[in-house]
Write a protein that holds these residues in place. Sequence first.
Motif, PDB file in Angstrom:
ATOM      1  N   GLN A 169       0.816  -1.206   0.000  1.00 11.08           N
ATOM      2  CA  GLN A 169       0.000   0.000   0.000  1.00 11.08           C
ATOM      3  C   GLN A 169       0.856   1.266   0.000  1.00 11.08           C
ATOM      4  OE1 GLN A 169      -3.329   0.657  -0.328  1.00 11.08           O
ATOM      5  NE2 GLN A 169      -3.373  -1.491  -0.964  1.00 11.08           N
ATOM      6  N   SER A 172       1.852   1.816  -3.505  1.00 11.01           N
ATOM      7  CA  SER A 172       0.742   2.329  -4.308  1.00 11.01           C
ATOM      8  C   SER A 172       0.692   3.855  -4.255  1.00 11.01           C
ATOM      9  CB  SER A 172      -0.573   1.724  -3.818  1.00 11.01           C
ATOM     10  OG  SER A 172      -1.646   2.109  -4.662  1.00 11.01           O
ATOM     11  N   GLU A 240      -5.366  -1.082 -14.737  1.00 11.19           N
ATOM     12  CA  GLU A 240      -5.971  -1.336 -13.430  1.00 11.19           C
ATOM     13  C   GLU A 240      -7.328  -2.012 -13.576  1.00 11.19           C
ATOM     14  OE1 GLU A 240      -7.124   1.089  -9.315  1.00 11.19           O
ATOM     15  OE2 GLU A 240      -6.496   2.199 -11.101  1.00 11.19           O
ATOM     16  N   SER A 252      -2.775  -3.005  -7.494  1.00  7.12           N
ATOM     17  CA  SER A 252      -3.195  -1.798  -6.796  1.00  7.12           C
ATOM     18  C   SER A 252      -3.208  -0.639  -7.784  1.00  7.12           C
ATOM     19  CB  SER A 252      -2.233  -1.484  -5.652  1.00  7.12           C
ATOM     20  OG  SER A 252      -0.973  -1.050  -6.169  1.00  7.12           O
ATOM     21  N   GLU A 255       0.424   0.405  -8.581  1.00  3.82           N
ATOM     22  CA  GLU A 255       1.113  -0.559  -9.437  1.00  3.82           C
ATOM     23  C   GLU A 255       0.694  -0.390 -10.891  1.00  3.82           C
ATOM     24  OE1 GLU A 255       1.642  -4.113  -6.080  1.00  3.82           O
ATOM     25  OE2 GLU A 255      -0.129  -4.054  -7.385  1.00  3.82           O
TER      26      GLU A 255
END
Length: 350
Positions: A169, A172, A240, A252, A255
């Motif tokens: 996270q 991200s 995504e 994520s 990413e």
Amino acid sequence: MDTIQSDNYPIYFDNSIAELAGFVARGKYTNVFILTDENTGQHCLPLLQERLGDNFDLIEVNAGEESKTIDFCIGIWKTLIDFGADRGSLLINLGGGVITDMGGFVASTYKRGIDFVHVPTTLLSQVDASVGGKTGVDVDGIKNIVGTFTQPKAVFMVADFLQTLPPRQVLSGLAEMLKHGLICDADYWNTLKVSDLTVPSAELVHRSVQIKNQVVIEDPTEKGIRKSLNFGHTIGHAVETYSLLNDADHLSHGEAIAVGMICEAWLANQKTGLPDEDLAEITAVLTTLYPPYKIAADCHKDLYALMQKDKKNYGGKINCTLLTHIGQYSVDNNCTEDELCDSLKYYAAL
């Protein structure tokens, strides 16, 4: 650190929970609601309760992008009705980007608008989603295709919340910070690429918020300079969405945006003069930080179809923000299907 003043609302960094408690008391709201998910409810809500007491009603949704839909909004609206929420109510959005995007949309449309504030709990929401007044939900997997431009009454940054995040996270959110450097601050990019980013320092977070806030102040409804923030997002959002629909362990946001920034840096090298050495540097930094994502040739058509639905398109043409140098950008670059697919091939070959 200093409080940052955005368009008619403050962004608090120091003593932010105390500032939130004071804000609620001064507002004399008829009702206070906290929107959260099960993760932030467990890890972050107790800190707010210490200062706010129990003078609020809690609305909890499932964690994850899958919750950011009209169906979940309907559930929240119905809950607000059941709790007797009127126009004098306040909605506190406690969570990551899903909560701030969706909570802002819910508040901006309930009874034609009630006050809301953001308490972002992830790095991504602190440096991106909570700042700028964009609200939105996904429809058929298309990111943020329905939403409004509505500013919160305040944003409260709590540095301690970042300590609760898993490394994935943090990465991200880091993608958006790197983007801020790439579009308009080469020195910031150079600082980030040599920093310990396990948990970015409060100073780095503050700088990213400064960058985004200044862009938003100059162009609140994305008619010009705010389009710079879309770098990496035309392709990144398609990747995504594709991953969300097809992968059990989906990418994520950050990413996917890292993939998009590499692809769009390649497009910039081809179309807007991004030097070869800048492309090589961007590619090297991002591929070092982010794990590779397999993009097979047979999914290029699917990704292109998703790009065609992107909300930033105009006149049926796919629109990209591209770089001219690290720290400089060019907006409104139309890209063809062949060019976009070739950029995906560049990434796949790394």
